[in-house]
Design an enzyme around this catalytic site. Structure first.
Site, mmCIF file in Angstrom:
data_model
loop_
_atom_site.group_PDB
_atom_site.id
_atom_site.type_symbol
_atom_site.label_atom_id
_atom_site.label_comp_id
_atom_site.label_asym_id
_atom_site.label_seq_id
_atom_site.Cartn_x
_atom_site.Cartn_y
_atom_site.Cartn_z
ATOM 1 N N ASP A 149 0.822 -1.215 0.000
ATOM 2 C CA ASP A 149 0.000 0.000 0.000
ATOM 3 C C ASP A 149 0.859 1.270 0.000
ATOM 4 O O ASP A 149 2.099 1.195 -0.032
ATOM 5 C CB ASP A 149 -0.904 -0.063 1.258
ATOM 6 C CG ASP A 149 -2.269 0.548 1.035
ATOM 7 O OD1 ASP A 149 -2.425 1.334 0.107
ATOM 8 O OD2 ASP A 149 -3.187 0.233 1.832
ATOM 9 N N GLU A 182 -1.119 1.819 -5.065
ATOM 10 C CA GLU A 182 -0.915 3.253 -4.796
ATOM 11 C C GLU A 182 -2.008 4.099 -5.443
ATOM 12 O O GLU A 182 -1.835 5.297 -5.624
ATOM 13 C CB GLU A 182 0.523 3.694 -5.063
ATOM 14 C CG GLU A 182 1.012 3.682 -6.473
ATOM 15 C CD GLU A 182 0.414 4.784 -7.311
ATOM 16 O OE1 GLU A 182 -0.494 4.440 -8.087
ATOM 17 O OE2 GLU A 182 0.850 5.940 -7.206
ATOM 18 N N TRP A 183 -3.138 3.438 -5.735
ATOM 19 C CA TRP A 183 -4.412 4.096 -6.061
ATOM 20 C C TRP A 183 -4.393 4.875 -7.381
ATOM 21 O O TRP A 183 -5.279 5.692 -7.627
ATOM 22 C CB TRP A 183 -4.833 5.032 -4.913
ATOM 23 C CG TRP A 183 -4.552 4.482 -3.562
ATOM 24 C CD1 TRP A 183 -4.900 3.229 -3.097
ATOM 25 C CD2 TRP A 183 -3.850 5.123 -2.487
ATOM 26 N NE1 TRP A 183 -4.460 3.063 -1.811
ATOM 27 C CE2 TRP A 183 -3.816 4.217 -1.404
ATOM 28 C CE3 TRP A 183 -3.262 6.376 -2.321
ATOM 29 C CZ2 TRP A 183 -3.198 4.508 -0.191
ATOM 30 C CZ3 TRP A 183 -2.652 6.678 -1.106
ATOM 31 C CH2 TRP A 183 -2.629 5.757 -0.069
ATOM 32 N N GLY A 184 -3.356 4.670 -8.177
ATOM 33 C CA GLY A 184 -3.320 5.375 -9.470
ATOM 34 C C GLY A 184 -2.735 6.769 -9.386
ATOM 35 O O GLY A 184 -2.647 7.464 -10.397
ATOM 36 N N ASP A 185 -2.313 7.206 -8.196
ATOM 37 C CA ASP A 185 -1.836 8.594 -8.036
ATOM 38 C C ASP A 185 -0.630 8.911 -8.913
ATOM 39 O O ASP A 185 -0.477 10.016 -9.411
ATOM 40 C CB ASP A 185 -1.450 8.873 -6.574
ATOM 41 C CG ASP A 185 -2.676 8.934 -5.685
ATOM 42 O OD1 ASP A 185 -3.792 8.719 -6.197
ATOM 43 O OD2 ASP A 185 -2.516 9.189 -4.475
ATOM 44 N N ASN A 186 0.266 7.946 -9.061
ATOM 45 C CA ASN A 186 1.495 8.172 -9.842
ATOM 46 C C ASN A 186 1.488 7.372 -11.139
ATOM 47 O O ASN A 186 2.537 6.920 -11.612
ATOM 48 C CB ASN A 186 2.728 7.812 -9.010
ATOM 49 C CG ASN A 186 2.864 8.696 -7.790
ATOM 50 O OD1 ASN A 186 3.350 9.815 -7.885
ATOM 51 N ND2 ASN A 186 2.395 8.215 -6.644
ATOM 52 N N ASP A 204 -10.202 3.588 -3.127
ATOM 53 C CA ASP A 204 -10.942 2.386 -2.721
ATOM 54 C C ASP A 204 -12.356 2.298 -3.302
ATOM 55 O O ASP A 204 -13.078 3.292 -3.387
ATOM 56 C CB ASP A 204 -11.037 2.331 -1.192
ATOM 57 C CG ASP A 204 -9.666 2.092 -0.578
ATOM 58 O OD1 ASP A 204 -8.675 2.035 -1.327
ATOM 59 O OD2 ASP A 204 -9.597 1.964 0.650
HETATM 60 C C1 GLA Z 1 -5.950 1.412 1.557
HETATM 61 C C2 GLA Z 1 -6.149 0.393 0.420
HETATM 62 C C3 GLA Z 1 -7.271 -0.555 0.797
HETATM 63 C C4 GLA Z 1 -6.919 -1.274 2.094
HETATM 64 C C5 GLA Z 1 -6.658 -0.253 3.198
HETATM 65 C C6 GLA Z 1 -6.100 -0.891 4.460
HETATM 66 O O1 GLA Z 1 -7.052 2.246 1.677
HETATM 67 O O2 GLA Z 1 -6.418 1.051 -0.780
HETATM 68 O O3 GLA Z 1 -7.496 -1.492 -0.234
HETATM 69 O O4 GLA Z 1 -5.795 -2.089 1.891
HETATM 70 O O5 GLA Z 1 -5.723 0.734 2.783
HETATM 71 O O6 GLA Z 1 -5.835 0.028 5.468
#
Ligand code: GLA
Length: 403
Positions: A149, A182-186, A204
């Site tokens: 993460d 890393e959620w696509g940020d970079n 998420d």
């Molecule tokens: C981030 C991730 C989630 C999960 C939580 C755990 O938000 O994107 O998928 O793993 O952390 O804290």
């Protein structure tokens, strides 16, 4: 001279082997279950064992699901005196190795979670500065998958941080899927192939059809906001390296029809299929969706091409995915909240995917049309496709050339 050459060769081998991810893993999108969507940090040994049992008993393992992944919340708040991570002694009184062994004894693989920052998103010890030590520990436990993460990563360069953990995993010699989160940020799709096997493309997920819920600095996204945000990064996905549209919310509160769409779309998009529901109490309808082998085969197609939106006129969206051997998958989605009658003439809708340079040759070939949710053959592409699609529901098809 011979000695110098040998040393040079050894250095070369070291440099080469230290700069790779585990090959031949995730040649099709990984399939599994992750604890976060339903349980958050409320996880323990009993839950893992029950979920592992359910995997097998409900036919999910037979359907292809393989990885049982424990997300955030598995650790004690502090490392031990040697700076090793420790499983929370109350949640996991027998330690993590025994849990991993149990999961393996069911013929499944085990995944674990940590974070590139100083602490995980839920505040447990992160891997920053301990990457090699943590990777070695996971390998000793028999871990097969690491979700990594991006919380608490002030001043860290994303590509560099993921590269460090990639190299640490590689140095263990154990094949471990590396799941970048890393959620696509970079824009991880631009560098992720070199670093890992899959990468999250957004923040998420949340269990709704079309909502966005703000949390101050970030937002969680429903099924369609995620799809719409990342439909155009399809060229970056493929065997061994996948755009990850997040753990699924199938069985977590949307309607059964919406869950069918969600599962169909994750399959069409060649996303990893990671369940996020409580398997112990899952309904018959939920299990029927998750174990639908004909839909899963579309996801697991060896070409690994992410579907594209062929048309979105009116209330019906048509998504298309070229498959191996000249076959195609289609998802006709009713985006409206009323049932819609379908009257689709294949000959009038030329289908060509510019990215993969593949076309549906309806004017030269005849295809058999297979409905992947009713498991029925619907005739041939020579005749019009007729039927009714319910509100927020899907008609998912596989087209197979007849000659
Ligand atoms: C981030 C991730 C989630 C999960 C939580 C755990 O938000 O994107 O998928 O793993 O952390 O804290």
């Amino acid at each position: 001279m011979k000695k110098v050459l040998t040393i040079a060769l050894m250095v070369l081998v070291c440099v080469w082997t230290s700069a790779q991810k585990a090959d031949d893993l995730a040649l099709t999108p990984p399939m599994g279950w992750n604890s976060w969507n339903t349980f958050g940090t409320n996880i323990n040994e009993h839950l893992v064992k029950d979920i592992a049992d359910a995997f097998v008993d409900l036919g999910l393992k037979d359907a292809g699901f393989e990885y049982l992944v424990l997300d955030d919340g598995w650790m004690a708040m502090e490392r031990d005196e040697n700076y090793n991570l420790v499983a929370d002694p109350v949640k996991f009184p027998n330690g993590m190795k025994s849990v991993v062994d149990y999961v393996h004894s069911k013929g499944l693989k085990f995944g674990i979670y940590n974070c590139a920052g100083s602490k995980t998103c839920a505040g447990y010890p992160g891997s920053r500065g301990f990457e090699y030590q943590d990777a070695k520990l996971y390998a000793e436990w028999g871990v097969d998958f690491l979700k990594y993460d991006w919380c608490n990563t002030e001043n860290l360069n994303a590509k560099g941080a993921y590269q460090t953990m990639r190299d640490a995993l590689h140095a263990t010699g154990r094949p471990i899927i590396f799941s970048i989160c890393e959620w696509g940020d970079n824009e991880p799709w631009k560098w992720g192939e070199e670093m890992g096997h899959m990468w999250r493309v957004t923040g998420d997920i949340i269990n709704c059809w079309d909502c966005t819920v703000g949390h101050g600095t970030w937002s969680s996204l429903g099924v369609w906001p995620i799809i719409k945000l990342r439909k155009d990064i399809r060229k970056h996905t493929g065997p061994g390296h996948w755009n990850d549209f997040d753990m699924m919310e199938v069985g977590n509160g949307m309607t059964v029809a919406e869950d069918r769409v969600h599962f169909a779309m994750w399959s069409m998009l060649a996303s990893p299929l990671i369940m996020g529901n409580d398997l112990r109490s899952a309904s018959k309808e939920t299990i029927e969706i998750l174990t639908n082998k004909e839909v899963i085969e579309v996801n697991q197609d060896k070409l690994g091409i992410q579907a594209y939106c062929h048309s979105d006129e009116g209330d019906i969206e048509i998504w298309a995915k070229p498959l191996n051997d000249g076959e195609w998958a289609f998802a006709f989605i009713n985006m409206s909240d009323k049932a819609i009658d379908l009257n689709h003439d294949w000959a009038w809708h030329p289908v060509k995917d510019d990215l993969s340079n593949r076309s549906l040759e309806v004017n030269n070939k005849v295809y058999k049309v297979r409905d992947l949710y009713s498991h029925k053959d619907l005739g041939l592409t020579k005749t019009k496709l007729k039927g009714t699609i319910g509100a927020h529901d899907v008609l998912m098809l596989r087209l197979i050339p007849t000659e």
